[in-house]
Design a protein around this motif. Structure first.
Motif, PDB file in Angstrom:
ATOM      1  N   SER A 286      -0.915   7.492  -5.279  1.00  0.00           N
ATOM      2  CA  SER A 286      -1.806   7.398  -4.120  1.00  0.00           C
ATOM      3  C   SER A 286      -1.410   8.346  -3.000  1.00  0.00           C
ATOM      4  O   SER A 286      -2.255   8.749  -2.190  1.00  0.00           O
ATOM      5  CB  SER A 286      -1.825   5.963  -3.587  1.00  0.00           C
ATOM      6  OG  SER A 286      -0.527   5.571  -3.154  1.00  0.00           O
ATOM      7  N   THR A 287      -0.141   8.724  -2.926  1.00  0.00           N
ATOM      8  CA  THR A 287       0.337   9.543  -1.804  1.00  0.00           C
ATOM      9  C   THR A 287       0.627  10.986  -2.197  1.00  0.00           C
ATOM     10  O   THR A 287       1.229  11.732  -1.412  1.00  0.00           O
ATOM     11  CB  THR A 287       1.622   8.940  -1.207  1.00  0.00           C
ATOM     12  OG1 THR A 287       2.641   8.904  -2.220  1.00  0.00           O
ATOM     13  CG2 THR A 287       1.368   7.531  -0.690  1.00  0.00           C
TER      14      THR A 287
ATOM     15  N   LEU B 172       0.850  -1.181   0.000  1.00  0.00           N
ATOM     16  CA  LEU B 172       0.000   0.000   0.000  1.00  0.00           C
ATOM     17  C   LEU B 172       0.890   1.235   0.000  1.00  0.00           C
ATOM     18  O   LEU B 172       1.720   1.414   0.889  1.00  0.00           O
ATOM     19  CB  LEU B 172      -0.913   0.007   1.227  1.00  0.00           C
ATOM     20  CG  LEU B 172      -1.780  -1.243   1.433  1.00  0.00           C
ATOM     21  CD1 LEU B 172      -2.718  -1.046   2.624  1.00  0.00           C
ATOM     22  CD2 LEU B 172      -2.570  -1.577   0.180  1.00  0.00           C
ATOM     23  N   GLY B 173       0.721   2.088  -1.006  1.00  0.00           N
ATOM     24  CA  GLY B 173       1.614   3.225  -1.177  1.00  0.00           C
ATOM     25  C   GLY B 173       2.821   2.877  -2.029  1.00  0.00           C
ATOM     26  O   GLY B 173       3.755   3.671  -2.137  1.00  0.00           O
TER      27      GLY B 173
ATOM     28  N   ALA C 193       5.059   6.513  -5.872  1.00  0.00           N
ATOM     29  CA  ALA C 193       4.372   7.029  -4.687  1.00  0.00           C
ATOM     30  C   ALA C 193       5.324   7.113  -3.502  1.00  0.00           C
ATOM     31  O   ALA C 193       5.172   7.972  -2.635  1.00  0.00           O
ATOM     32  CB  ALA C 193       3.174   6.142  -4.344  1.00  0.00           C
TER      33      ALA C 193
ATOM     34  N   TRP D 203       2.977  -1.645   4.416  1.00  0.00           N
ATOM     35  CA  TRP D 203       2.526  -0.254   4.411  1.00  0.00           C
ATOM     36  C   TRP D 203       3.715   0.638   4.081  1.00  0.00           C
ATOM     37  O   TRP D 203       4.719   0.667   4.805  1.00  0.00           O
ATOM     38  CB  TRP D 203       1.946   0.135   5.773  1.00  0.00           C
ATOM     39  CG  TRP D 203       1.670   1.609   5.904  1.00  0.00           C
ATOM     40  CD1 TRP D 203       2.300   2.488   6.723  1.00  0.00           C
ATOM     41  CD2 TRP D 203       0.702   2.369   5.167  1.00  0.00           C
ATOM     42  NE1 TRP D 203       1.788   3.753   6.557  1.00  0.00           N
ATOM     43  CE2 TRP D 203       0.807   3.708   5.594  1.00  0.00           C
ATOM     44  CE3 TRP D 203      -0.232   2.047   4.190  1.00  0.00           C
ATOM     45  CZ2 TRP D 203       0.011   4.727   5.088  1.00  0.00           C
ATOM     46  CZ3 TRP D 203      -1.035   3.058   3.676  1.00  0.00           C
ATOM     47  CH2 TRP D 203      -0.911   4.371   4.119  1.00  0.00           C
TER      48      TRP D 203
ATOM     49  N   GLY E 219       2.986   3.937   2.771  1.00  0.00           N
ATOM     50  CA  GLY E 219       2.397   5.243   2.552  1.00  0.00           C
ATOM     51  C   GLY E 219       3.066   6.373   3.297  1.00  0.00           C
ATOM     52  O   GLY E 219       2.942   7.537   2.916  1.00  0.00           O
ATOM     53  N   ASP E 220       3.799   6.057   4.381  1.00  0.00           N
ATOM     54  CA  ASP E 220       4.481   7.102   5.151  1.00  0.00           C
ATOM     55  C   ASP E 220       5.954   7.196   4.797  1.00  0.00           C
ATOM     56  O   ASP E 220       6.704   7.939   5.438  1.00  0.00           O
ATOM     57  CB  ASP E 220       4.344   6.835   6.652  1.00  0.00           C
ATOM     58  CG  ASP E 220       2.909   7.017   7.135  1.00  0.00           C
ATOM     59  OD1 ASP E 220       2.195   7.843   6.539  1.00  0.00           O
ATOM     60  OD2 ASP E 220       2.507   6.318   8.077  1.00  0.00           O
TER      61      ASP E 220
ATOM     62  N   SER F 135      -3.594  14.218   0.327  1.00  0.00           N
ATOM     63  CA  SER F 135      -4.006  13.424  -0.835  1.00  0.00           C
ATOM     64  C   SER F 135      -5.525  13.293  -0.882  1.00  0.00           C
ATOM     65  O   SER F 135      -6.130  13.284  -1.960  1.00  0.00           O
ATOM     66  CB  SER F 135      -3.353  12.034  -0.808  1.00  0.00           C
ATOM     67  OG  SER F 135      -3.742  11.304   0.339  1.00  0.00           O
TER      68      SER F 135
ATOM     69  N   ASN G  60      -5.146   8.519  -1.810  1.00  0.00           N
ATOM     70  CA  ASN G  60      -5.623   8.112  -0.490  1.00  0.00           C
ATOM     71  C   ASN G  60      -6.575   9.156   0.067  1.00  0.00           C
ATOM     72  O   ASN G  60      -6.303  10.361   0.005  1.00  0.00           O
ATOM     73  CB  ASN G  60      -4.448   7.934   0.475  1.00  0.00           C
ATOM     74  CG  ASN G  60      -3.608   6.717   0.147  1.00  0.00           C
ATOM     75  OD1 ASN G  60      -4.073   5.776  -0.483  1.00  0.00           O
ATOM     76  ND2 ASN G  60      -2.354   6.741   0.568  1.00  0.00           N
TER      77      ASN G  60
ATOM     78  N   TYR H 131      -2.170   4.506  10.198  1.00  0.00           N
ATOM     79  CA  TYR H 131      -2.903   5.332   9.225  1.00  0.00           C
ATOM     80  C   TYR H 131      -4.357   4.903   9.234  1.00  0.00           C
ATOM     81  O   TYR H 131      -4.676   3.759   9.570  1.00  0.00           O
ATOM     82  CB  TYR H 131      -2.301   5.105   7.839  1.00  0.00           C
ATOM     83  CG  TYR H 131      -2.732   6.082   6.763  1.00  0.00           C
ATOM     84  CD1 TYR H 131      -2.240   7.379   6.728  1.00  0.00           C
ATOM     85  CD2 TYR H 131      -3.601   5.691   5.744  1.00  0.00           C
ATOM     86  CE1 TYR H 131      -2.601   8.268   5.728  1.00  0.00           C
ATOM     87  CE2 TYR H 131      -3.971   6.576   4.740  1.00  0.00           C
ATOM     88  CZ  TYR H 131      -3.471   7.857   4.727  1.00  0.00           C
ATOM     89  OH  TYR H 131      -3.837   8.732   3.737  1.00  0.00           O
TER      90      TYR H 131
END
Length: 553
Positions: free
Chosen positions: A514-515, A113-114, A133, A179, A181-182, A386, A381, A218
């Protein structure tokens, strides 16, 4: 899906590992071919080398198949690790033959994800660049969790309860993911809390939990919110289908779009609208759960949105595969919202206050279906900056639909939801020229923008789009007065809505991931303007000026 406006409580939730979905809020019918839509803005019609090429469903499917067959080689070429694999999500081809392939990633068989990325290739197949991303290398020490899935599930339920849920229940286990995304990849669980939110909107609350520490990493909401005599658009032409001796609200000319009646239900598909004489609706509001007028507006909005995307960008439906979504009206009881849901690939409309103010206006329809376009392209997201860009994208394209339709009863403007009277005093839901006029949206970016509800953080991008299209200062467009300020007091000269739309669509489909946040949205739209009109062009410089004017530098 996301609501059209922000909510405060949630209730009756259940656990499900589902795909993401969006909502609009923080009369006599003549059948046959639909009346031609006349765009209100006819500039920028010359073919652009970097503009998307309109592909048939078969041609797109062939490109997807080709790119998937080459995915292993592509992963090696762009430097991915041995445990990483690419899965094609979408492919776009430009007029000059360039191809942009959007991929999802897996690591050791787990979804990342991300981790989405876009590979840009020339007409000869040479790789010209990669948009990611996340820049970090995807690698974790172990894919064995140190906490049980039940702990992640309990945490997700707690998050839902803290958000106002009156009841929760689990019906599916959390899934293991990576994950990213961060920025720093970690092994995690993704739990999706379903059920209903406080206003009756379906809930798809995604909670990401660190599989080693149990810490919440998240969360985001997966539901994105918002000839018949229509309520808002006057007498319109619709395409219907004759089945036996009964007409159906079924448009076979636009991917097979159907309009269903939920008759106050909050689940299921409902029943397809039918009529004996092919004359639909009354043009007046009604509290009846079988009223056709809301269905006329929904069907008209669906066809206008389909035509807008096809005529403006060469996009063949929401997924660009020639297949229509479907619409549901009369959702719930006095439900004051509308939403898009990926899991059913459908639009849903409530009837509003007293069941007499359906949220089926043209810009709302365009807004909701554009959530589907975003989901099937950048997949922004639905949280933080985002999420604001996700909401703004729906406002931007919903506005584009309204101008494109050129409907005398609902003229194009830069107001969102002005027809549905959601505030009860005749004011619109949102203002693109000066977002803060709604009392909550941001005119300009700041370090706290990411903390706002996505329907309010969207104001920064909405303001950017208005300035890019029309420029700053006072002016009147289609009888509506605007006066758009700038952060630095600078003067911005607009390039016209048509070019602004092309730039935003190019960025969304080719450079956003996505990010994407506001800083990277500036970069993405500048890349789009450079590809379409040239680096250093008037259009390119206008994009830079408009972002600076909303304090995105």
């Amino acid at each position: 899906m996301t609501p059209l406006y922000t909510r405060h409580k949630r209730s009756t939730l259940a656990i499900a590992t589902a795909v993401a979905a969006g909502a609009l809020l923080a009369t006599g019918l003549t059948t046959g071919p639909a009346a031609a839509q006349t765009p209100a803005d006819t500039t920028a019609k010359a073919p652009l080398a970097a503009a998307p090429l309109q592909l048939s469903a078969g041609a797109r499917a062939s490109l997807v198949e080709e790119r998937q067959a080459d995915a292993t080689e592509t992963a090696q070429e762009i430097g991915l690790g041995a445990k990483e694999k690419l899965v094609v999500k979408d492919v776009l081809k430009d007029t000059d033959g360039s191809v942009h392939t959007r991929y999802e990633r897996t690591y050791a068989g787990l979804p990342v994800l991300g981790g989405d990325l876009i590979v840009h290739q020339s007409a000869t197949g040479a790789t010209r660049g990669v948009t990611k991303a996340v820049k970090a290398t995807i690698k974790v020490a172990s894919v064995k969790p140190q906490i049980a899935a039940a702990k992640a599930e309990k945490q997700a339920l707690t998050v839902a309860k803290d958000a106002g849920s009156a009841a929760t229940a689990a019906d599916a286990a959390p899934r293991k993911v990576i994950w990213a995304g961060d920025g720093t990849p970690v092994l995690a669980y993704e739990t999706v809390v379903g059920g209903l939110q406080d206003d009756g909107t379906p809930n798809q609350l995604h909670v990401i939990t660190d599989a080693a520490s149990g810490k919440k990493l998240y969360e985001y909401q997966g539901i994105e919110t918002g000839t018949g005599k229509s309520l808002y658009s006057g007498t319109v032409t619709l395409n219907t289908t004759l089945s036996g001796s009964t007409y159906q609200l079924y448009d076979t000319t636009r991917g097979g779009h159907k309009t269903y009646n939920l008759a106050r239900s909050t689940s299921g598909t409902g029943s397809l609208f039918t009529d004996a004489d092919d004359t639909w609706g009354t043009g007046a509001a009604s509290s009846s759960s079988t009223d056709q007028t809301a269905a006329v507006d929904a069907a008209y909005g669906a066809q206008a949105t389909w035509d807008f995307y096809k005529s403006t960008f060469g996009r063949n439906g929401i997924k660009n595969n020639g297949v229509a979504a479907y619409s549901r009206v009369h959702y719930g009881n006095a439900y004051v919202n509308a939403f898009w849901d990926d899991s059913c690939f459908c639009m849903t409309y409530g009837d509003g206050s007293s069941n007499t103010h359906p949220l089926t206006s043209l810009d709302v329809a365009g807004h909701e279906m554009s959530h589907g376009v975003t989901s099937n392209t950048a997949g922004l997201n639905y949280s933080g900056e985002s999420g604001g860009l996700n909401e703004a994208t729906s406002d931007i394209f919903g506005t584009g639909v309204e101008f494109y339709a050129n409907n005398a009863s609902d003229v194009g403007d830069y107001l969102i939801g002005e027809k549905i009277n959601i505030n009860g005093n005749g004011t619109p839901l949102r203002y693109m020229d000066q977002p803060s006029k709604d009392g909550a949206s941001a005119n300009y970016w700041s370090s706290t923008t990411k903390n706002l509800d996505v329907h309010y953080s969207s104001g920064v991008a909405n303001h950017f789009f208005y300035l890019l299209s029309e420029g700053s200062g006072a002016k009147t467009i289609n009888g509506v007065s605007y006066n758009s300020p700038t952060y630095s007091g600078s003067t911005v000269t607009g390039i016209g809505r048509a070019k602004a739309l092309q730039i935003w669509y190019k960025a969304l489909t080719t450079y956003f991931t996505s990010t994407t946040n506001y800083k990277s949205a500036r970069t993405g739209t500048l890349s789009a303007a450079a590809a379409l009109y040239g680096s250093g062009s008037t259009e390119y410089n206008a994009v830079a000026s408009a972002w600076t004017a909303v304090n995105v530098t």
